[in-house]
Motif scaffolding. Structure first.
Motif, PDB file in Angstrom:
ATOM      1  N   UNK A 159      -0.339  -5.684   8.683  1.00  0.00           N
ATOM      2  CA  UNK A 159      -1.093  -6.858   9.123  1.00  0.00           C
ATOM      3  C   UNK A 159      -1.073  -7.943   8.046  1.00  0.00           C
ATOM      4  N   UNK A 160      -1.409  -9.172   8.456  1.00  0.00           N
ATOM      5  CA  UNK A 160      -1.400 -10.284   7.522  1.00  0.00           C
ATOM      6  C   UNK A 160      -2.370 -10.093   6.370  1.00  0.00           C
ATOM      7  N   UNK A 161      -3.559  -9.558   6.664  1.00  0.00           N
ATOM      8  CA  UNK A 161      -4.552  -9.352   5.609  1.00  0.00           C
ATOM      9  C   UNK A 161      -4.092  -8.287   4.616  1.00  0.00           C
ATOM     10  N   UNK A 162      -3.472  -7.208   5.116  1.00  0.00           N
ATOM     11  CA  UNK A 162      -2.974  -6.173   4.221  1.00  0.00           C
ATOM     12  C   UNK A 162      -1.797  -6.676   3.388  1.00  0.00           C
ATOM     13  N   UNK A 163      -0.955  -7.524   3.981  1.00  0.00           N
ATOM     14  CA  UNK A 163       0.149  -8.122   3.224  1.00  0.00           C
ATOM     15  C   UNK A 163      -0.399  -8.984   2.093  1.00  0.00           C
ATOM     16  N   UNK A 164      -1.488  -9.702   2.371  1.00  0.00           N
ATOM     17  CA  UNK A 164      -2.120 -10.529   1.340  1.00  0.00           C
ATOM     18  C   UNK A 164      -2.671  -9.656   0.215  1.00  0.00           C
ATOM     19  N   UNK A 165      -3.316  -8.542   0.585  1.00  0.00           N
ATOM     20  CA  UNK A 165      -3.862  -7.623  -0.410  1.00  0.00           C
ATOM     21  C   UNK A 165      -2.744  -7.050  -1.273  1.00  0.00           C
ATOM     22  N   UNK A 166      -1.629  -6.661  -0.637  1.00  0.00           N
ATOM     23  CA  UNK A 166      -0.496  -6.123  -1.387  1.00  0.00           C
ATOM     24  C   UNK A 166       0.046  -7.150  -2.380  1.00  0.00           C
ATOM     25  N   UNK A 167       0.203  -8.395  -1.922  1.00  0.00           N
ATOM     26  CA  UNK A 167       0.727  -9.444  -2.795  1.00  0.00           C
ATOM     27  C   UNK A 167      -0.197  -9.691  -3.981  1.00  0.00           C
ATOM     28  N   UNK A 168      -1.501  -9.804  -3.712  1.00  0.00           N
ATOM     29  CA  UNK A 168      -2.466 -10.045  -4.791  1.00  0.00           C
ATOM     30  C   UNK A 168      -2.495  -8.865  -5.762  1.00  0.00           C
ATOM     31  N   UNK A 169      -2.397  -7.650  -5.246  1.00  0.00           N
ATOM     32  CA  UNK A 169      -2.421  -6.470  -6.113  1.00  0.00           C
ATOM     33  C   UNK A 169      -1.227  -6.458  -7.063  1.00  0.00           C
ATOM     34  N   UNK A 170      -0.045  -6.795  -6.528  1.00  0.00           N
ATOM     35  CA  UNK A 170       1.145  -6.845  -7.391  1.00  0.00           C
ATOM     36  C   UNK A 170       1.002  -7.912  -8.467  1.00  0.00           C
ATOM     37  N   UNK A 171       0.445  -9.072  -8.098  1.00  0.00           N
ATOM     38  CA  UNK A 171       0.259 -10.145  -9.077  1.00  0.00           C
ATOM     39  C   UNK A 171      -0.705  -9.705 -10.175  1.00  0.00           C
ATOM     40  N   UNK A 172      -1.818  -9.076  -9.779  1.00  0.00           N
ATOM     41  CA  UNK A 172      -2.802  -8.616 -10.757  1.00  0.00           C
ATOM     42  C   UNK A 172      -2.181  -7.604 -11.712  1.00  0.00           C
ATOM     43  N   UNK A 173      -1.395  -6.659 -11.174  1.00  0.00           N
ATOM     44  CA  UNK A 173      -0.762  -5.656 -12.030  1.00  0.00           C
ATOM     45  C   UNK A 173       0.184  -6.299 -13.039  1.00  0.00           C
ATOM     46  N   UNK A 174       0.975  -7.269 -12.577  1.00  0.00           N
ATOM     47  CA  UNK A 174       1.925  -7.921 -13.486  1.00  0.00           C
ATOM     48  C   UNK A 174       1.191  -8.749 -14.537  1.00  0.00           C
TER      49      UNK A 174
END
Length: 304
Positions: free
Chosen positions: A274-289
């Motif tokens: 879903x769009x919201x989960x895709x957003x969460x995935x993107x933000x999580x990757x950014x935070x990790x990096x």
């Protein structure tokens, strides 16, 4: 579903990500100039994007009513008007408000947030609370089909070409023009720049206005892929700050790379979740990096 169909779907989803990349990059370029070069946290940056989008909408309505025969040609001129209107409003905001708040980033955040709310109310009052879409020229409609099963929207190709042109102009201006020299001198050492005769206050105002004008062009690009409402720009402000922070606050190259990475990650992951989960995935990757590299992908060392 065959392998060819999967590849075509992946390519079309990736191209949808390129359309989002174009809007994010234009937003990020304007914000990188304002935030990265000047240290101003401009929470009203999304509203300057909305000014550009409404400029296209109003230009389309005026052209339809007064000169319908000119409809195939109005769009490029309207993009220029979007830059001009956002530039003028940005110049006024800097002169009235921002120039009193330099070196006070928290105050600029609160003040520009107030400007954002005020502009949204102006949009509601004078244009209306409902979302609107301009009538686009026929040459922007339809799609290009390089082979069967793969349809690439023409408006997406146009937005990518516009983004490449604006990005190239900004890079050339920053490194080859007199304005760019003054900006880089002011960022490197404001006191010394003043001592050499550079009017740093005028440079700040022009830089802020140019950043707002580029956001206006982002709004013009946005009208080809979505409708515009009073709060449309505020939906992109967080993504724009992510692009600038993730790429490195003072690096335009980092802005380009981070905009591409964020847009593609979000677009491709939306195909599988879903769009919201895709957003969460993107933000999580950014935070990790950013945890591993807090200065961003491309940190620029500046002499202080």
């Amino acid at each position: 579903m065959t392998l060819s169909d999967m590849m075509n779907i992946g390519l079309m989803q990736g191209f949808a990500g390129l359309s989002l990349f174009a809007v994010l990059l234009l937003m990020g370029l304007g914000l990188a100039i304002i935030f990265g070069q000047m240290g101003v946290i401009n929470m009203a940056h999304g509203e300057f994007m909305t000014i550009g989008a409404y400029s296209i909408y109003l230009a389309a309505r005026v052209t339809e009513s007064l000169a319908p025969a000119f409809m195939p040609y109005y769009f490029p001129i309207a993009i220029g008007l979007a830059f001009v209107f956002a530039f003028i409003v940005g110049w006024i905001v800097e002169w009235v408000l921002i120039r009193h708040l330099y070196k006070r980033p928290l105050d600029t955040l609160l003040a520009t947030w107030g400007v954002s709310l005020g502009l949204q109310q102006i949009f509601r009052t004078f244009i209306g609370p409902k979302e609107v879409s301009p009538t686009l020229p026929e040459w922007l409609m339809g799609s290009w089909t390089p082979h069967e099963g793969l349809d690439i929207p023409i408006n997406g190709l146009f937005v990518l070409a516009l983004t490449a042109l604006v990005t190239g102009c900004v890079l050339v201006a920053l490194h080859k023009s007199r304005w760019g020299l003054r900006v880089r001198a002011t960022v490197a050492n404001r006191t010394m720049a003043n001592a050499t005769g550079i009017d740093t206050m005028k440079t700040d105002r022009l830089t802020f206005a140019i950043g707002c004008g580029i956001a206006g062009m982002a709004g013009a690009a946005f009208t080809t892929i979505g409708s515009t409402g009073p709060t449309s720009g505020s939906l992109y402000i967080v993504d724009a700050f992510l692009v600038v922070t993730f790429g490195g606050a003072a690096s335009l190259l980092g802005t380009v790379v981070s905009a591409f990475g964020i847009a593609q990650t979000q677009s491709i992951s939306e195909f599988f979740m879903t769009g919201s989960m895709a957003k969460v995935l993107t933000l999580s990757l950014i935070v990790l990096i950013l945890m591993m590299r807090p200065q961003g992908l491309f940190a620029v060392k500046v002499r202080r």
